[in-house]
Design a protein around this motif. Structure first.
Motif, PDB file in Angstrom:
ATOM      1  N   ARG A 117      70.699 -38.106  20.751  1.00 16.43           N
ATOM      2  CA  ARG A 117      70.468 -39.309  21.554  1.00 16.43           C
ATOM      3  C   ARG A 117      71.563 -40.345  21.348  1.00 16.43           C
ATOM      4  NH1 ARG A 117      64.371 -39.842  19.301  1.00 16.43           N
ATOM      5  NH2 ARG A 117      65.658 -40.237  17.467  1.00 16.43           N
ATOM      6  N   ASN A 118      72.459 -40.094  20.403  1.00 13.68           N
ATOM      7  CA  ASN A 118      73.449 -41.106  20.014  1.00 13.68           C
ATOM      8  C   ASN A 118      74.880 -40.672  20.307  1.00 13.68           C
ATOM      9  OD1 ASN A 118      73.550 -39.073  18.137  1.00 13.68           O
ATOM     10  ND2 ASN A 118      73.425 -40.385  16.332  1.00 13.68           N
ATOM     11  N   PHE A 119      75.045 -39.717  21.240  1.00 12.43           N
ATOM     12  CA  PHE A 119      76.379 -39.188  21.550  1.00 12.43           C
ATOM     13  C   PHE A 119      76.510 -39.108  23.061  1.00 12.43           C
ATOM     14  CE2 PHE A 119      79.481 -35.560  21.748  1.00 12.43           C
ATOM     15  CZ  PHE A 119      80.534 -36.235  21.159  1.00 12.43           C
ATOM     16  N   ASP A 120      77.675 -39.468  23.594  1.00 17.68           N
ATOM     17  CA  ASP A 120      77.800 -39.634  25.048  1.00 17.68           C
ATOM     18  C   ASP A 120      77.863 -38.318  25.807  1.00 17.68           C
ATOM     19  OD1 ASP A 120      80.280 -38.954  24.096  1.00 17.68           O
ATOM     20  OD2 ASP A 120      81.380 -40.574  25.092  1.00 17.68           O
ATOM     21  N   LYS A 121      78.228 -37.233  25.135  1.00 19.17           N
ATOM     22  CA  LYS A 121      78.218 -35.921  25.786  1.00 19.17           C
ATOM     23  C   LYS A 121      76.943 -35.179  25.386  1.00 19.17           C
ATOM     24  CE  LYS A 121      83.245 -35.330  25.963  1.00 19.17           C
ATOM     25  NZ  LYS A 121      84.391 -34.456  25.585  1.00 19.17           N
ATOM     26  N   THR A 122      76.634 -34.112  26.120  1.00 19.86           N
ATOM     27  CA  THR A 122      75.475 -33.303  25.767  1.00 19.86           C
ATOM     28  C   THR A 122      75.815 -32.455  24.543  1.00 19.86           C
ATOM     29  OG1 THR A 122      74.729 -33.205  28.062  1.00 19.86           O
ATOM     30  CG2 THR A 122      73.841 -31.552  26.546  1.00 19.86           C
ATOM     31  N   ALA A 123      75.173 -32.764  23.460  1.00 22.51           N
ATOM     32  CA  ALA A 123      75.406 -32.059  22.204  1.00 22.51           C
ATOM     33  C   ALA A 123      74.078 -31.942  21.480  1.00 22.51           C
ATOM     34  CB  ALA A 123      76.427 -32.801  21.339  1.00 22.51           C
ATOM     35  N   PHE A 124      73.978 -30.968  20.590  1.00 17.54           N
ATOM     36  CA  PHE A 124      72.698 -30.740  19.939  1.00 17.54           C
ATOM     37  C   PHE A 124      72.894 -30.105  18.568  1.00 17.54           C
ATOM     38  CE2 PHE A 124      73.791 -26.829  21.924  1.00 17.54           C
ATOM     39  CZ  PHE A 124      74.004 -27.138  23.262  1.00 17.54           C
ATOM     40  N   ASN A 125      72.022 -30.522  17.653  1.00 15.05           N
ATOM     41  CA  ASN A 125      71.860 -29.800  16.406  1.00 15.05           C
ATOM     42  C   ASN A 125      71.070 -28.522  16.698  1.00 15.05           C
ATOM     43  OD1 ASN A 125      72.935 -32.079  14.957  1.00 15.05           O
ATOM     44  ND2 ASN A 125      70.910 -33.037  15.059  1.00 15.05           N
ATOM     45  N   VAL A 126      71.190 -27.547  15.813  1.00 11.77           N
ATOM     46  CA  VAL A 126      70.361 -26.348  15.885  1.00 11.77           C
ATOM     47  C   VAL A 126      69.487 -26.363  14.633  1.00 11.77           C
ATOM     48  CG1 VAL A 126      70.301 -23.855  16.177  1.00 11.77           C
ATOM     49  CG2 VAL A 126      72.235 -25.175  17.079  1.00 11.77           C
ATOM     50  N   VAL A 127      68.165 -26.425  14.836  1.00 12.26           N
ATOM     51  CA  VAL A 127      67.251 -26.681  13.721  1.00 12.26           C
ATOM     52  C   VAL A 127      66.141 -25.634  13.708  1.00 12.26           C
ATOM     53  CG1 VAL A 127      65.816 -28.400  12.570  1.00 12.26           C
ATOM     54  CG2 VAL A 127      67.708 -29.153  14.037  1.00 12.26           C
ATOM     55  N   GLY A 128      66.073 -24.875  12.606  1.00 20.46           N
ATOM     56  CA  GLY A 128      64.988 -23.926  12.397  1.00 20.46           C
ATOM     57  C   GLY A 128      64.264 -24.241  11.103  1.00 20.46           C
ATOM     58  N   TYR A 129      63.138 -23.581  10.908  1.00 23.99           N
ATOM     59  CA  TYR A 129      62.434 -23.818   9.640  1.00 23.99           C
ATOM     60  C   TYR A 129      61.560 -22.624   9.303  1.00 23.99           C
ATOM     61  CZ  TYR A 129      57.452 -24.723  10.641  1.00 23.99           C
ATOM     62  OH  TYR A 129      56.126 -24.601  10.933  1.00 23.99           O
ATOM     63  N   ILE A 130      61.215 -22.554   8.024  1.00 24.77           N
ATOM     64  CA  ILE A 130      60.270 -21.558   7.547  1.00 24.77           C
ATOM     65  C   ILE A 130      59.247 -22.285   6.683  1.00 24.77           C
ATOM     66  CG2 ILE A 130      61.822 -20.939   5.649  1.00 24.77           C
ATOM     67  CD1 ILE A 130      60.666 -18.128   5.766  1.00 24.77           C
ATOM     68  N   GLN A 131      57.985 -22.099   7.005  1.00 27.15           N
ATOM     69  CA  GLN A 131      56.925 -22.814   6.298  1.00 27.15           C
ATOM     70  C   GLN A 131      56.785 -22.295   4.871  1.00 27.15           C
ATOM     71  OE1 GLN A 131      52.673 -22.282   7.450  1.00 27.15           O
ATOM     72  NE2 GLN A 131      52.706 -24.497   7.793  1.00 27.15           N
ATOM     73  N   GLY A 132      56.474 -23.204   3.969  1.00 29.42           N
ATOM     74  CA  GLY A 132      56.260 -22.818   2.590  1.00 29.42           C
ATOM     75  C   GLY A 132      54.983 -22.020   2.412  1.00 29.42           C
ATOM     76  N   SER A 133      54.937 -21.220   1.349  1.00 28.65           N
ATOM     77  CA  SER A 133      53.807 -20.325   1.115  1.00 28.65           C
ATOM     78  C   SER A 133      52.729 -20.941   0.240  1.00 28.65           C
ATOM     79  CB  SER A 133      54.301 -19.041   0.445  1.00 28.65           C
ATOM     80  OG  SER A 133      54.901 -19.327  -0.821  1.00 28.65           O
ATOM     81  N   ASP A 134      53.017 -22.082  -0.399  1.00 25.63           N
ATOM     82  CA  ASP A 134      52.086 -22.693  -1.342  1.00 25.63           C
ATOM     83  C   ASP A 134      51.282 -23.783  -0.636  1.00 25.63           C
ATOM     84  OD1 ASP A 134      51.617 -23.039  -4.524  1.00 25.63           O
ATOM     85  OD2 ASP A 134      51.595 -25.005  -3.551  1.00 25.63           O
ATOM     86  N   THR A 135      49.961 -23.730  -0.750  1.00 27.93           N
ATOM     87  CA  THR A 135      49.122 -24.678  -0.024  1.00 27.93           C
ATOM     88  C   THR A 135      49.374 -26.114  -0.468  1.00 27.93           C
ATOM     89  OG1 THR A 135      47.331 -24.282  -1.626  1.00 27.93           O
ATOM     90  CG2 THR A 135      47.309 -22.987   0.407  1.00 27.93           C
ATOM     91  N   ARG A 136      49.748 -26.318  -1.713  1.00 29.60           N
ATOM     92  CA  ARG A 136      49.994 -27.671  -2.219  1.00 29.60           C
ATOM     93  C   ARG A 136      51.384 -28.160  -1.873  1.00 29.60           C
ATOM     94  NH1 ARG A 136      52.214 -29.776  -6.947  1.00 29.60           N
ATOM     95  NH2 ARG A 136      52.495 -27.675  -7.807  1.00 29.60           N
ATOM     96  N   LEU A 137      52.375 -27.268  -1.856  1.00 32.01           N
ATOM     97  CA  LEU A 137      53.770 -27.678  -1.717  1.00 32.01           C
ATOM     98  C   LEU A 137      54.334 -27.525  -0.306  1.00 32.01           C
ATOM     99  CD1 LEU A 137      55.245 -26.126  -4.998  1.00 32.01           C
ATOM    100  CD2 LEU A 137      54.596 -28.510  -4.598  1.00 32.01           C
ATOM    101  N   LYS A 138      53.622 -26.845   0.579  1.00 27.80           N
ATOM    102  CA  LYS A 138      54.214 -26.514   1.879  1.00 27.80           C
ATOM    103  C   LYS A 138      54.485 -27.730   2.751  1.00 27.80           C
ATOM    104  CE  LYS A 138      49.885 -25.562   4.338  1.00 27.80           C
ATOM    105  NZ  LYS A 138      49.114 -24.517   5.083  1.00 27.80           N
ATOM    106  N   ASP A 139      53.839 -28.862   2.455  1.00 29.23           N
ATOM    107  CA  ASP A 139      54.088 -30.065   3.239  1.00 29.23           C
ATOM    108  C   ASP A 139      55.270 -30.873   2.711  1.00 29.23           C
ATOM    109  OD1 ASP A 139      52.016 -29.570   5.031  1.00 29.23           O
ATOM    110  OD2 ASP A 139      50.530 -30.536   3.738  1.00 29.23           O
ATOM    111  N   GLU A 140      55.906 -30.398   1.644  1.00 31.20           N
ATOM    112  CA  GLU A 140      57.160 -30.968   1.162  1.00 31.20           C
ATOM    113  C   GLU A 140      58.308 -30.127   1.711  1.00 31.20           C
ATOM    114  OE1 GLU A 140      57.054 -31.166  -3.094  1.00 31.20           O
ATOM    115  OE2 GLU A 140      55.209 -32.355  -3.142  1.00 31.20           O
TER     116      GLU A 140
END
Length: 347
Positions: A117-140
């Protein structure tokens, strides 16, 4: 957009010396480079808790051929220096997305593309993720990041005007992609991991500023950001493999070395002199979250003369060194994402 991917002729690398291989790329419409997908991952001995001990097995997940497969696409002449907003960097984004897809890395947002949203041309980050396996820690969350853009075309040098950006920063991108491939195959992370490849770093950290602001607005519980920049050639006469920007600001180097089981990360005085802590994509996350956010690098100001020049090509890269870095990062990152508490802290 028509997707193009590289068909590579992987060369056998003999011995453990420097692998400087001349760039030979041919474009072909396949769905991924040889060496990036399809191999079975082997997890190191599990790293749990906050113990000083770490995996004792010699991690050999990444090979020089794997690194070469990534690098010879991203830093090929056909990519014309991956300038933000260009057609070529869109091809790089498609390449990164395909690595994520092939290895079970989900998009963090609705799409893998995070439009700036802060660049005058069309540009993008590429963002992926993998959820954590621990019920207590996965939200970190732990962010593993690198910028995949470069500066495009420059004044010709001996007829060459393409600033390929092999070391800066296809090399850091390769580290993140190999870590994504490893964790995507093994799913052995207790915390959730965001894999972020930033655009428009060369325009003033625009991609990381955008993403840091966006994630901060979501109140993301960010533990730490580990960023990778210019790791394509080894440092000269150092007793550690990588240095850390903002070295004395936190205990991240100590924690990194604990889980690596060796003196993997050290201090580079030049990094402090030139204030590199504020000059790469770690810094916007420090600003937005005030959690340890630092960059690992091997560019020591004496070992590479092609910064922002047309000579920053794959022929100058040491793929054996890069594979070694990737393999040593695996137990380090595994330990950090699986620690029982947030042990990385600013001093």
């Amino acid at each position: 957009m028509k997707r193009i991917i590289v068909l590579l002729q992987i060369l056998a690398l003999i011995g453990c010396g420097t692998a400087k291989i001349q760039q030979q790329t041919t474009l072909n419409p396949n769905n991924g480079p040889q060496g990036v997908k399809g191999r079975i991952a082997t997890a190191p001995e599990e790293v749990t808790g906050n113990d000083v001990t770490t995996n004792k097995a010699n991690t050999q997940f990444t090979s020089p051929e794997d690194i070469k497969a990534i690098m010879q696409f991203l830093a090929s002449d056909e990519m014309k220096g991956r300038d933000s907003g260009s057609e070529e960097i869109e091809k790089a984004a498609d390449f990164i997305k395909q690595v994520f897809v092939d290895n079970g890395i989900a998009p963090y947002f609705e799409s893998y593309r995070d439009t700036l949203r802060n660049f005058d041309k069309t540009a993008f980050n590429v963002v992926g993720y993998i959820q954590g396996s621990d019920t207590r820690l996965k939200d970190e969350y732990v962010i593993l990041g690198a910028h995949y853009d470069h500066i495009g075309m420059v004044s010709p040098d001996n007829g060459d005007a393409i600033a390929n950006g092999a070391n800066d920063n296809a090399s850091g991108t390769a580290m993140v992609l190999e870590l994504a491939r490893y964790f995507g195959k093994n799913k052995n992370n207790k915390r959730s991991i965001i894999f972020a490849l930033f655009s428009a770093e060369e325009k003033g950290l625009m991609g990381s500023k955008h993403l840091a602001s966006k994630l901060s607005d979501k109140d993301l519980d960010l533990y730490t950001t580990l960023n990778f920049e210019m790791v394509g050639v080894p440092m000269v006469d150092k007793n550690h493999l990588l240095y850390l920007t903002g070295f004395k600001l936190s205990n991240l180097a100590e924690i990194s070395n604990k889980y690596a089981g060796e003196q993997l990360v050290g201090f580079l005085p030049k990094a402090k002199e030139f204030n590199l802590f504020k000059r790469s994509d770690n810094y916007p996350f420090h600003e937005a979250f005030r959690v340890p956010s630092q960059t690992y690098s091997t560019f020591d100001f004496t070992n590479y003369g092609y910064y922002h020049k047309a000579g920053d090509e794959n022929s100058e890269m040491d793929f054996t060194h890069m594979a070694n870095v990737a393999n040593k990062l695996i137990p380090m990152v595994t330990g950090i994402v699986n620690a029982n508490n947030k042990e990385i802290k600013y001093n």
